[in-house]
Design an enzyme around this catalytic site. Structure first.
Site, PDB file in Angstrom:
ATOM      1  N   LEU B  67       0.829  -1.211   0.000  1.00 44.49           N
ATOM      2  CA  LEU B  67       0.000   0.000   0.000  1.00 44.49           C
ATOM      3  C   LEU B  67       0.863   1.261   0.000  1.00 44.49           C
ATOM      4  O   LEU B  67       1.912   1.310   0.634  1.00 44.49           O
ATOM      5  CB  LEU B  67      -0.926   0.006   1.230  1.00 44.49           C
ATOM      6  CG  LEU B  67      -1.820  -1.222   1.399  1.00 44.49           C
ATOM      7  CD1 LEU B  67      -2.794  -1.000   2.551  1.00 44.49           C
ATOM      8  CD2 LEU B  67      -2.571  -1.543   0.118  1.00 44.49           C
ATOM      9  N   GLY B 112       1.069  -5.253   1.287  1.00 47.88           N
ATOM     10  CA  GLY B 112       0.003  -5.247   0.293  1.00 47.88           C
ATOM     11  C   GLY B 112       0.315  -6.076  -0.946  1.00 47.88           C
ATOM     12  O   GLY B 112      -0.584  -6.628  -1.585  1.00 47.88           O
ATOM     13  N   ASN B 136       5.091  -7.403   6.884  1.00 49.11           N
ATOM     14  CA  ASN B 136       6.006  -6.764   7.836  1.00 49.11           C
ATOM     15  C   ASN B 136       5.401  -5.550   8.522  1.00 49.11           C
ATOM     16  O   ASN B 136       6.085  -4.827   9.237  1.00 49.11           O
ATOM     17  CB  ASN B 136       7.310  -6.390   7.135  1.00 49.11           C
ATOM     18  CG  ASN B 136       7.083  -5.471   5.936  1.00 49.11           C
ATOM     19  OD1 ASN B 136       5.970  -5.372   5.432  1.00 49.11           O
ATOM     20  ND2 ASN B 136       8.135  -4.812   5.490  1.00 49.11           N
ATOM     21  N   GLU B 137       4.080  -5.339   8.339  1.00 51.72           N
ATOM     22  CA  GLU B 137       3.429  -4.148   8.888  1.00 51.72           C
ATOM     23  C   GLU B 137       3.734  -3.945  10.372  1.00 51.72           C
ATOM     24  O   GLU B 137       4.015  -2.837  10.820  1.00 51.72           O
ATOM     25  CB  GLU B 137       1.902  -4.241   8.705  1.00 51.72           C
ATOM     26  CG  GLU B 137       1.401  -3.955   7.304  1.00 51.72           C
ATOM     27  CD  GLU B 137       1.327  -5.220   6.453  1.00 51.72           C
ATOM     28  OE1 GLU B 137       2.085  -6.165   6.737  1.00 51.72           O
ATOM     29  OE2 GLU B 137       0.516  -5.247   5.512  1.00 51.72           O
TER      30      GLU B 137
END
Lengths: 261, 261, 261
Positions: B67, B112, B136-137
């Protein structure tokens, strides 16, 4: 067509029934066979002395070739309904059985044959690379019933199930073992003996507690399928009585005839 | 920014579209790109002659970086809402596609990018140890949307998903294959060719039955996510518009600038 | 009986509590011990400076032998109720913990011991083939609570859980690693040190995002168990207060006495 379901208390193991499926040539699960099968299982279920059930085949090279197409082609709605009811019954009777159930898979076991073995507590397969097991319905434009999906997902997980059902995959014994579709491979002549030894281990577990555990694991799946049982029936009848389905099955049957002839 | 979505009936395979993502430098999934992407997928979906979709990248070394943070930073509520709607749309359009969808992952695919590839029916990744895929957010204090959780759980199971999301793990291709996050590794220059060969195998399966199987497997997940779609939107807007989130993203963007400069 | 729950900020790792279970001889989870344990966990949970919890054993050769049978035998209904409430509490407090929880399994961990370790985020076990972990309740005619089933299914999948619960299986460390029941094996004298190093890695992840991911993964299981909590209590009381259960436990206790004597 004949089904031998005998409680061999002495020759095999005390309290264990061995169901030899015998519906030549390939143990097709016809309406007649399924009806006989369900009655036999029900009798064993009510027999307090029977604690375990081994299902195997008397036919060479095949465990069961799956649902009998003759019961799906050119019949009336009542027949389709009776047939599907028998398929649902078979699944439910085996999946909810109080007995320890072991599939001694001594031959190929596609489609309905795989479905039957997936309801069991344990699967032992003949280590013969010419045999296969899985759901190949999609390859023949036939929809796979939700009973296959639910049972298979709990055993090999969602991803393997999705690949199998979308692509209509059959696995050789070695690949089936790798994804967990069967629990154990043994040489062909040792399938029944191994099933008997395995059954002895399972019967060493106290029945009452084992049944509680089995029921606890399977109840969510059973509840789900019971709640959509009628919808599943309607879906089947609608699919099977469609002109396009009947035409497709007709073509398939003619192809089979030519293959044999 | 440009998206090439062309139906290459001759050069690749009859009835197969290859979507080359081209949003330099790293195929960030911006509001503009996602909107264009969804329109392209929708067109293909309505084109009866199109049976398969291969998604790949025109950018070197990256499939998609995920994203676009620029759409999450310093904008107004309407913008956040439009952006998240586009993210949800992308997931739903791909996950419910009637086409066979294959991700030809020819570069890194974090966050994303991983989400997009998880919606596909099959994932082929370039076997280059410098590439990675995963979510990995969490490492950057960003919450992982429920769409990632649901899709990932059905593919790699609950435990691998929990470890990935809690720790914000990225996997190299070899580890990704081991847990089932991708289905196949091939040399980098053979990713698209292998995707095309694989697509040919999938298209050999009758469409109608394959779609029934796909829908049967995915419907519970789709139903669940549709039922919480509005709640998910509210949760996202509440999270992204928080002062602490904006401050954190600001710090992150400055860090990126320094890294480049 | 004594439980040492100390926040060792300096000796181990800043912000990490190490709970040394010390209830000789085998860390049975008695009503007293569970009550003390839950209070200790609750205190740590409310201490903002405490971000991680390592659970290990001070007793040689055993992590925990599981629920204390003395609290299940020859007591009144009130006692049974209080005991089961404590078991449920232990599960819920650990499974919903905001802290990173690591089980440093430095000995055998059957039944309730396994249950406790399954609530944690990560499991490190001593690589000693004489140790075992799993759920052996069924072997002793004791029903396995639904808490075990739910936690185990999310970690090792439905099939492994069904086999374990039906057969009452204990796994040696190597087999436990193979099915994913533990995450890592290390030499016995390095269990705590490895747990500490692992904890450092987990604490490098921002707390807030990690907690969101943990909660997202566990909420469905928690919701399900909370909704059947009262029913589970009734089921336990009904089972444990049955004459047949009490008789069976009495026989078991006498067998244990003879074994010791």
């Amino acid at each position: 067509m004949a089904l031998r379901a005998t409680l061999k208390n002495k020759s095999i193991l005390s309290g264990v029934a061995v169901m030899h499926m015998q519906n030549p040539p390939v143990n097709s699960l016809s309406l007649g066979f399924l009806t006989e099968f369900c009655i036999a299982v029900e009798k064993l279920e009510m027999d307090k002395s029977c604690r375990g059930l081994i299902i195997t085949s008397s036919q060479p090279k095949v465990f069961s070739a799956g649902l009998d197409i003759m019961d799906m082609y050119g019949k009336n709605l009542e027949h389709y309904k009776a047939f599907w009811k028998a398929v649902q019954e078979m699944w439910l009777k085996l999946y909810t059985s109080n007995m320890v159930t072991i599939a001694a898979i001594n031959g190929s076991s596609p489609a309905g044959g795989c479905l039957m073995s997936l309801t069991c507590d344990y699967r032992i397969m003949a280590d013969n690379p010419r045999y296969s097991i899985g759901f190949n319905e999609t390859q023949f434009s036939i929809g796979v019933p939700v009973w296959c999906k639910e049972a298979m997902t709990t055993i090999v997980g969602h991803r393997n199930t999705e690949l199998t059902l979308q692509l209509g995959l059959l696995y050789n014994p070695s690949d089936a073992l790798k994804i967990g579709l069967v629990d154990q491979l043994v040489p062909e002549d040792q399938v029944l003996a191994t099933a008997t030894q395995t059954m002895a281990k399972w019967l060493a577990i106290p029945d009452h507690a084992r049944r509680i555990a089995k029921s606890m694991m399977r109840k969510p799946t059973i509840d789900k399928l019971m709640s959509i049982r009628e919808a599943d029936m309607q879906q089947y009848i609608s699919f099977i009585s469609k002109d396009s389905t009947q035409k497709m099955l007709g073509t398939y049957l003619e192809m089979l005839k030519k293959k044999k002839g």
